[in-house]
Design a protein around this motif. Structure first.
Motif, PDB file in Angstrom:
ATOM      1  N   ARG A 198       0.846  -1.201   0.000  1.00 33.69           N
ATOM      2  CA  ARG A 198       0.000   0.000   0.000  1.00 33.69           C
ATOM      3  C   ARG A 198       0.883   1.254   0.000  1.00 33.69           C
ATOM      4  O   ARG A 198       1.889   1.301   0.730  1.00 33.69           O
ATOM      5  N   PRO A 199       0.546   2.260  -0.831  1.00 29.10           N
ATOM      6  CA  PRO A 199       1.392   3.458  -0.883  1.00 29.10           C
ATOM      7  C   PRO A 199       1.623   4.039   0.515  1.00 29.10           C
ATOM      8  O   PRO A 199       0.683   4.223   1.280  1.00 29.10           O
ATOM      9  N   GLY A 200       2.879   4.307   0.829  1.00 22.19           N
ATOM     10  CA  GLY A 200       3.252   4.825   2.147  1.00 22.19           C
ATOM     11  C   GLY A 200       3.899   3.745   2.999  1.00 22.19           C
ATOM     12  O   GLY A 200       4.825   4.017   3.762  1.00 22.19           O
ATOM     13  N   VAL A 201       3.428   2.497   2.829  1.00 22.01           N
ATOM     14  CA  VAL A 201       3.961   1.405   3.657  1.00 22.01           C
ATOM     15  C   VAL A 201       5.409   1.106   3.277  1.00 22.01           C
ATOM     16  O   VAL A 201       6.201   0.649   4.111  1.00 22.01           O
ATOM     17  N   GLU A 202       5.786   1.421   2.034  1.00 20.60           N
ATOM     18  CA  GLU A 202       7.179   1.147   1.623  1.00 20.60           C
ATOM     19  C   GLU A 202       8.168   1.942   2.474  1.00 20.60           C
ATOM     20  O   GLU A 202       9.320   1.528   2.634  1.00 20.60           O
ATOM     21  N   ARG A 203       7.700   3.045   3.071  1.00 20.65           N
ATOM     22  CA  ARG A 203       8.607   3.822   3.925  1.00 20.65           C
ATOM     23  C   ARG A 203       8.828   3.146   5.280  1.00 20.65           C
ATOM     24  O   ARG A 203       9.679   3.551   6.050  1.00 20.65           O
ATOM     25  N   LEU A 204       8.018   2.114   5.529  1.00 24.86           N
ATOM     26  CA  LEU A 204       8.160   1.359   6.788  1.00 24.86           C
ATOM     27  C   LEU A 204       8.806   0.001   6.531  1.00 24.86           C
ATOM     28  O   LEU A 204       8.651  -0.935   7.319  1.00 24.86           O
ATOM     29  N   MET A 205       9.515  -0.106   5.396  1.00 23.60           N
ATOM     30  CA  MET A 205      10.130  -1.392   5.030  1.00 23.60           C
ATOM     31  C   MET A 205      11.581  -1.199   4.618  1.00 23.60           C
ATOM     32  O   MET A 205      11.900  -0.235   3.906  1.00 23.60           O
TER      33      MET A 205
END
Ligand SMILES: Cc1ncc(COP(=O)(O)O)c(C=O)c1O
Length: 440
Positions: free
Chosen positions: A232-239
């Protein structure tokens, strides 16, 4: 003449693949090439082929952005990227003194359980794993128990959408609401759609999932070696990335680029597989999911009823209370076309062997890579063996396949009931005795 083989192992991988899938793979292999790692026309065409597949799949799951469709090797690879990517990031950002918690269910597959166990071993005391119970009769996760396990310390909740043992679907949107409320919006929601995608409609927006792990080679009718993680867009910043390498762009950078899909897709793609996968999705779009669901629900309920009626002969269907529902309802509850069963005296592996040897029916017997599920179902240790026999339908099965399967199980049970004189009928084939059941 060789008798027709009846394929009822679609939960492992779908068969047959539509002709368009095979043609696209041949066409790719004859005419195209590297995906975008060159300036010649065939390289750009291959890149376009990948983009088209991302667009089709993004539309199919009602996603927000085709660039957030990340190609992987299979569902397991997608689960590993989701689990290791999010939890290593969270570990980096959490105080060393506060453990982070991960929640899954007893129904979940080893593709969730093993990465969680590996993380807990790698970071002792810092990663704590919790598992929600499920009801063996209905196959549904106990949502009160799940809710009680989630708190603001929870980093990730990974839940299987449809069980590969019982076929029962969980209500993903309801689970998402519990996760958001109980974790103060801190936990991420990973849904394992290995057995549901392509069998029931999925909207990542309606289900409110952060990460969707998908096989390309099961319900989407693509070849093995294909899988996808939707982020989901945005979740990549938490990975964090779990693999690093060349992407064909920005080669002057010695770190992974920060844009998707490249950030999570180092190395050459399985372009031949993705060419096929793209046509599998197109096939489902043309057929229409309501028609696919209706067809598979009819076969599933036939199988469920036929096997349940064999109870007097010693057959026990797992989670018999759940039925396949109509296309509108089945997105949230019901069951997909996976039906497992045991027999009072015939070991599961023998059931599988006899179905193939005497009836040309291909099934899957064992623990199905879901040992905790079989523990709750009481089938971890069945008479003389492990697990259960499983039959799983796909879009190309017919009512006559199901009638043949029910007749075959009936014959096997009757032969067993006929006593020791007929016992040669229920011996496993002459092969090295299994110390453990086949994988999946
Ligand atoms: C529920 C579930 N999750 C994950 C997997 C792993 O899928 P794959 O073989 O695509 O890695 C399977 C495989 O059967 C499955 O049933």
């Amino acid at each position: 003449m060789t008798a027709e083989r009846i394929y009822l192992d679609n939960a492992a991988t779908s068969r047959p693949k539509p002709p368009e899938v095979l043609e696209a793979m041949i066409d790719y292999s004859r005419h195209l090439g590297t995906p975008g790692r060159g300036a010649y026309a065939e390289a750009s065409q291959t890149r376009n082929l990948l983009t088209r597949c991302r667009e089709r799949l993004n539309a199919f799951i009602d996603g927000d952005d085709p660039n957030h469709i990340i190609f992987t090797l299979n569902t397991t690879d997608a689960m590993n990227l989701a689990i290791w990517g999010t939890l290593t990031h969270r570990l980096d950002h959490a105080a060393a003194s506060s453990p982070i918690e991960v929640v899954t269910s007893e129904l979940d597959h080893n593709s969730a359980l093993r990465p969680f166990n590996a993380l807990a071993e790698r970071f002792p005391g810092r990663v704590v794993q919790k598992r929600a119970r499920f009801n063996a009769d209905t196959g549904r996760i106990d949502l009160d128990h799940l809710s009680s396990l989630i708190s603001p310390a929870t980093a990730l909740v990974a839940v299987i959408h449809a069980s590969n043992v019982t076929g029962v679907l969980q209500d993903a949107a309801h689970i998402a609401r519990i996760i958001r409320a109980r974790s103060d919006n801190r936990a991420l929601f990973l849904l394992d759609a290995a057995q549901s995608l392509g069998h029931v409609p999925i909207s990542v927006r309606d289900a409110d999932v952060d990460l969707l792990a998908m096989p390309g080679h099961k319900g989407l009718l693509g070849p093995t070696g294909t899988g996808v993680l939707y982020i989901r867009p945005g979740v990549e910043r938490l990975m964090l990335t779990v693999r690093q390498g060349g992407t064909g762009f920005r080669s002057e950078l010695e770190q992974m680029p920060d844009f998707l899909p490249d950030r999570f897709e180092p190395g050459s793609h399985n372009a031949v597989g993705i060419a096929g996968l793209s046509e599998g999705i197109a096939y489902l779009q043309r057929a229409g999911m309501p028609a696919v669901v209706r067809h598979e629900a009819e076969l599933t309920n036939m199988l469920l009823d036929g096997l349940s009626a064999l109870a007097p002969l010693g057959v026990r269907v797992l989670s018999p209370a759940a039925r396949a529902l109509n296309p509108v309802d089945s997105a949230s509850v019901g069951r997909v076309g996976v039906v497992s069963f045991t027999h009072d005296t015939i070991p599961a592996a023998t059931l599988g062997d006899l179905l193939e040897r005497d009836h040309n029916i291909l099934s899957r017997a064992g623990l199905h890579c879901a040992p905790a599920a079989h523990t709750t179902l009481g089938t971890r240790e069945t008479p003389g063996a492990l697990g259960a026999a499983r039959l799983s339908v796909g879009p190309f099965n017919t009512p006559s396949d199901i009638r043949a399967a029910i007749a075959a199980v009936t014959t096997i049970c009757e032969q067993a009931a006929a006593g020791p004189d007929a016992s040669h009928h229920v011996q496993p084939r002459d092969r090295t005795p299994r110390t453990h059941a086949p994988a999946h």
